[in-house]
Scaffold this active site. Structure first.
Site, PDB file in Angstrom:
ATOM      1  CG  ASN A  52     -29.304  49.770  -1.897  1.00  0.00           C
ATOM      2  OD1 ASN A  52     -30.149  49.512  -2.745  1.00  0.00           O
ATOM      3  ND2 ASN A  52     -28.394  48.875  -1.522  1.00  0.00           N
ATOM      4  CD  GLU A  54     -23.843  47.970  -2.059  1.00  0.00           C
ATOM      5  OE1 GLU A  54     -24.578  47.275  -1.340  1.00  0.00           O
ATOM      6  OE2 GLU A  54     -22.995  47.482  -2.837  1.00  0.00           O
ATOM      7  CB  CYS A  63     -29.888  53.694   3.624  1.00  0.00           C
ATOM      8  SG  CYS A  63     -28.776  52.823   4.752  1.00  0.00           S
ATOM      9  CD  GLU A  65     -34.450  53.248   4.334  1.00  0.00           C
ATOM     10  OE1 GLU A  65     -35.060  52.239   4.726  1.00  0.00           O
ATOM     11  OE2 GLU A  65     -33.298  53.176   3.837  1.00  0.00           O
ATOM     12  CB  CYS A  96     -30.819  50.062   9.178  1.00  0.00           C
ATOM     13  SG  CYS A  96     -30.321  51.682   8.559  1.00  0.00           S
TER      14      CYS A  96
END
Length: 137
Positions: A52, A54, A63, A65, A96
């Protein structure tokens, strides 16, 4: 039916988790303090990973992924077959909802996810998924 019975090689989940842990160690998570790493096998035998990243504008964070799928495409494409996700302690997480949808696009309903409840196909984690087959061209 076992992997040996189908002629498919067995998946080394511990090795896959280790790749995810390595990716997690490179996460950029100064705001949440919640690093995440992911790793997946590709149908051609490659392993791809992501972490991830940010952003000060919280909603713009990526994310892990997203990084994994970007690496998949950047290294030749293909279909994801097996996937794992870990947190900052190296413990198994589930993706998620947004990321389940992203994984569906690149692995489909048969993608096997390692979850705290065991190995599950993505079809059980994202039932009645919307996908490319629903779009008319």
């Amino acid at each position: 039916m076992t992997a040996a019975a189908t002629g498919a090689p067995a998946v080394d989940w511990e090795a896959l988790r280790e790749v995810a842990r390595e990716a997690m160690s490179r996460a950029y998570a100064p705001y949440s303090g919640y690093p995440v790493g992911v790793a997946a096998l590709v149908d051609d035998g490659r392993v791809v990973s992501g972490c991830n990243v940010e952003n000060a504008s919280y909603g713009l964070g990526l994310c892990a992924e997203c990084g994994l799928v970007s690496q998949l495409q950047n290294t030749g494409g293909g279909r994801l077959t097996h996937f794992t996700c870990v947190d900052g302690d190296g413990e198994i997480l589930v993706p998620c909802g947004r990321c389940r949808q992203l994984l569906y696009e690149f692995g489909g309903p048969g993608l096997i996810l390692e979850t705290p409840a065991g190995l599950l196909p993505l079809s059980e984690m994202l039932p009645q998924a919307f996908g490319p087959e629903h779009l008319t061209k």
